[in-house]
Design an enzyme around this catalytic site. Structure first.
Site, PDB file in Angstrom:
ATOM      1  N   TYR A 154       0.844  -1.206   0.000  1.00  0.00           N
ATOM      2  CA  TYR A 154       0.000   0.000   0.000  1.00  0.00           C
ATOM      3  C   TYR A 154       0.882   1.261   0.000  1.00  0.00           C
ATOM      4  O   TYR A 154       0.485   2.313  -0.475  1.00  0.00           O
ATOM      5  CB  TYR A 154      -0.944  -0.040   1.201  1.00  0.00           C
ATOM      6  CG  TYR A 154      -2.160   0.850   1.079  1.00  0.00           C
ATOM      7  CD1 TYR A 154      -3.083   0.676   0.056  1.00  0.00           C
ATOM      8  CD2 TYR A 154      -2.387   1.867   1.999  1.00  0.00           C
ATOM      9  CE1 TYR A 154      -4.198   1.491  -0.046  1.00  0.00           C
ATOM     10  CE2 TYR A 154      -3.500   2.675   1.911  1.00  0.00           C
ATOM     11  CZ  TYR A 154      -4.398   2.491   0.883  1.00  0.00           C
ATOM     12  OH  TYR A 154      -5.504   3.301   0.795  1.00  0.00           O
ATOM     13  N   LYS A 161      -2.938   8.458   3.131  1.00  0.00           N
ATOM     14  CA  LYS A 161      -4.154   8.295   3.956  1.00  0.00           C
ATOM     15  C   LYS A 161      -3.916   8.793   5.384  1.00  0.00           C
ATOM     16  O   LYS A 161      -4.842   9.305   6.022  1.00  0.00           O
ATOM     17  CB  LYS A 161      -4.607   6.832   3.965  1.00  0.00           C
ATOM     18  CG  LYS A 161      -5.147   6.327   2.628  1.00  0.00           C
ATOM     19  CD  LYS A 161      -6.339   7.123   2.128  1.00  0.00           C
ATOM     20  CE  LYS A 161      -7.007   6.453   0.930  1.00  0.00           C
ATOM     21  NZ  LYS A 161      -7.951   7.368   0.250  1.00  0.00           N
TER      22      LYS A 161
END
Ligand code: NAP
Length: 254
Positions: A154, A161
């Site tokens: 990720y 995020k």
């Protein structure tokens, strides 16, 4: 629940988009919606979806890296709706090569692009929406567990995020006195266009379904329903939060 309410949704790419599931929940509750799309490539998709299901929706091109398109978007929303009650931020992007291999190798360019589109855009859009939120409002963005724990692959999106979640709290502080609430939904993995760019996404889906207390993956509809809750008066005292809609995955240790 949302009769006579006006909202704008950023991030419908196709029928699998979390933004589309959210639009369906908001529309069913009576809201009038504006949609933005990035470039002509996605115009047909969004037109096709809304013409069938939500005729009369406002469709506006908007790439968040182009400030003039953001300005024009809110000018048109102001002209058509006169007011805005909620904004759904469901957009993210990182160059594909940065979502594979090691985070260590993230280029400056990939870092800046991911953070600009996936995190800075929340403050950018909130700033543009605020003058139209004359009766208070609700801003909802979409995040993922990789913001707080390492999810291999990720990479830069986890860092983006984390910035998005922190931005949610700072914006909640700034906008609270205007009765504008800002919250993030941390959704479990869902098979969408963007998700396909994340390295080994199918393993993430399988792992989440095996480990989550509910022993399954979340459905887009369930994320949409949570966004509806956050946009409604039922969530009137909730701001600055990250709400997990992940079948309980985040509570697990061993
Ligand atoms: P999606 O359908 O591919 O939606 C992502 C949207 O972001 C697309 O409409 C995309 O448009 C848009 N976007 C990218 N760059 C943009 C730009 N410069 N300006 C305006 N829009 C831009 O994927 P999704 O999974 O529903 O993603 C929605 C949100 O949920 C994202 O924030 C994502 O990180 C988050 N999320 C997803 C999952 C998951 O597992 N799917 C889990 C947790 C959170 P283009 O197609 O033109 O790039």
């Amino acid at each position: 629940m949302l009769q006579n309410k006006f909202g704008i949704i950023f991030g419908v790419a196709n029928k699998r988009s979390i933004a589309w599931a959210t639009a369906q929940a908001l529309h069913a509750a009576g809201a009038r919606l504006a949609f933005t799309y990035q470039g002509d490539r996605l115009k047909e998709n969004v037109e096709g979806l809304t013409n069938d299901a939500m005729p009369g929706s406002l469709l506006i091109p908007c790439d968040v890296t182009k400030q003039e398109e953001v300005d024009e978007t809110f000018r048109r929303v102001g002209k058509e709706f006169g007011r805005l009650d909620f904004l759904i931020h469901s957009i993210a992007y990182a160059p594909r090569e940065a979502l594979n291999g090691e985070f260590l190798d993230t280029s400056r360019e990939a870092f800046v692009t991911a953070l600009e589109i996936s995190a800075y855009s929340l403050a950018q859009l909130a700033r543009a929406a605020t003058p139209l939120m004359t009766e208070g409002g609700s801003i909802v963005c979409m995040t993922y567990y990789g913001a707080e724990k390492v999810v291999a692959g990720y990479n830069i999106m986890g860092v983006a995020k984390a910035a998005l979640e922190a931005s949610t709290r700072y914006l909640a502080h700034d906008l609270g006195p205007r009765n504008i609430r800002v919250n993030a939904i941390s959704a479990g993995p869902i098979q969408t266009l963007s998700a396909r760019g994340v390295g080994d996404f199918s393993s993430m889906l399988k792992h989440a379904a095996e480990k989550a207390p509910l022993r399954r993956n979340v459905e887009p509809r369930e994320v949409g329903n949570t966004a509806l809750f956050l946009c409604s008066s039922m969530a009137s005292a909730i701001t600055g939060e990250v709400i997990y809609v992940d079948c309980g995955y985040n509570i697990m240790g061993i």
